[in-house]
Scaffold this active site. Sequence first.
Site, PDB file in Angstrom:
ATOM      1  N   THR A 253       0.769  -1.216   0.016  1.00 30.94           N
ATOM      2  CA  THR A 253       0.179   0.012   0.018  1.00 30.94           C
ATOM      3  C   THR A 253       0.934   1.199   0.097  1.00 30.94           C
ATOM      4  OG1 THR A 253      -1.902  -1.178   1.070  1.00 30.94           O
ATOM      5  CG2 THR A 253      -1.616   1.244   1.352  1.00 30.94           C
ATOM      6  N   PHE A 255       1.206   5.063   0.869  1.00 32.63           N
ATOM      7  CA  PHE A 255       0.513   6.098   1.671  1.00 32.63           C
ATOM      8  C   PHE A 255       1.196   7.414   1.111  1.00 32.63           C
ATOM      9  CE2 PHE A 255      -1.477   3.704   5.005  1.00 32.63           C
ATOM     10  CZ  PHE A 255      -0.952   2.287   4.505  1.00 32.63           C
TER      11      PHE A 255
HETATM   12  O1  LIG Z   1      -7.393  -0.533   7.911  1.00 36.40           O
HETATM   13  C1  LIG Z   1      -6.273  -0.319   8.069  1.00 36.40           C
HETATM   14  O2  LIG Z   1      -5.377  -1.025   8.984  1.00 36.40           O
HETATM   15  C2  LIG Z   1      -5.524   0.550   7.408  1.00 36.40           C
HETATM   16  O3  LIG Z   1      -4.495   1.043   7.639  1.00 36.40           O
HETATM   17  C3  LIG Z   1      -6.302   1.031   6.176  1.00 36.40           C
HETATM   18  C4  LIG Z   1      -5.935   0.459   4.831  1.00 36.40           C
HETATM   19  C5  LIG Z   1      -6.529   0.939   3.717  1.00 36.40           C
HETATM   20  O4  LIG Z   1      -7.140   1.874   3.560  1.00 36.40           O
HETATM   21  O5  LIG Z   1      -6.053   0.400   2.550  1.00 36.40           O
HETATM   22  C6  LIG Z   1      -4.319   0.381   4.778  1.00 36.40           C
HETATM   23  C7  LIG Z   1      -3.687  -0.664   4.301  1.00 36.40           C
HETATM   24  C8  LIG Z   1      -4.214  -1.772   3.809  1.00 36.40           C
HETATM   25  O6  LIG Z   1      -4.208  -1.699   2.394  1.00 36.40           O
HETATM   26  C9  LIG Z   1      -5.464  -2.056   4.451  1.00 36.40           C
HETATM   27  C10 LIG Z   1      -6.281  -1.006   4.926  1.00 36.40           C
END
Ligand SMILES: O=C(O)C(=O)C[C@]1(C(=O)O)C=C[C@@H](O)C=C1
Length: 371
Positions: A253, A255
């Site tokens: 992911t 950010f």
């Molecule tokens: O729910 C979490 O733990 C988050 O950090 C959110 C979140 C997102 O919004 O994509 C962050 C990383 C992962 O892809 C899964 C969920």
Amino acid sequence: MAAFVIKSLVSQITAKHSPSDHTSSRIEIKSALISVKRRCGSKIPVLAASIHSENDQSIEAQKKKNGPLSSSHLSNSVSNGSRLRVAYQGVRGAYSESAAQKAYPNCEAVPCEQFDTAFESVERWLVDRAVLPIENSLGGSIHRNYDLLLRHRLHIVGEVKYAVRHCLLANHGVKVEDLKRVLSHPQALAQCENTLTKLGLVREAVDDTAGAAKHVALQKLEDTGAVASSAAASIYGLNILAEDIQDDSDNVTRFLILAREPIIPGTDRPFKTSIVFSLEEGPGVLFKALAVFALRQINLTKIESRPLRKQPLRASDDGNSGLPKYFDYLFYVDFEASMADENAQNALRHLKEFATFLRVLGSYPVHTSMV
Ligand SMILES: O=C(O)C(=O)C[C@]1(C(=O)O)C=C[C@@H](O)C=C1
């Protein structure tokens, strides 16, 4: 300028008084604000509102309750300027918390109920940065944050890529075959589509992965699991039934790091620039827009289109029946160049010739290391 002046005034004044001596520091802040207001004009009231109220006590109380910041808390505190405070969406144990700590190892990670709250907490000086997910290698873009980037006036000052490793969690004594449902963030559920389908589990989307784990633990559920991190398992006392359940081991992911002020782009290391623009309707207009980069050998790393919410539909210009003919879109593009680079400046100058709207969201160093 006014905000900067106030922030330094506040930290000077609060540094002079003991934390318990709120009355005198508030009186002094008030008189200092009046003098700043005379110098800076009406911009002050909104910011002043966030300073005048009880400062960090309410945030400390809130943190003691271990609850995330909600919009109701936005008006009553201000960053005390000691440790960098970084907002993320979710509760303790969320991947976003880990990403915030990866971006700023010694930061104070501040949980927020919603993405909007994280944006607003930066704008109101409750925190110094926000770290929010924008796209995932399996689940794709997090559209909500694309829309919020436009709605708010924060700047992208960096990015951090985090390898997300999902676990299937349940209360101790609960076996996989006992599970009927699984809770998690929609992105996390999407990233584990194959595994969850094989297990035949009913998916339920909640605000974040760690929040799902917390709920399963607090409610002592015996037929429901959570998709969350191993950190969430230890924080909320859950058993890890399965690890690495994402559909692909390369589950990353990305950010974005958001701040009130932009950074000064350089050319000393690889930079990336994020922009958003809209175009007139017409054959080849998008091709022309992307050509301004191709002609200058600037590599694009991301294109995302989002409905232009203020004007979602465009009537056909041939006047027939007045029925809307086109969906109107915004285009978000990331490209590999710094705004300090004349080549990138020329590309945007060229794009401006036919874009109906164009905003630079940020020009920032490319994130290179992985977790
Ligand atoms: O729910 C979490 O733990 C988050 O950090 C959110 C979140 C997102 O919004 O994509 C962050 C990383 C992962 O892809 C899964 C969920």
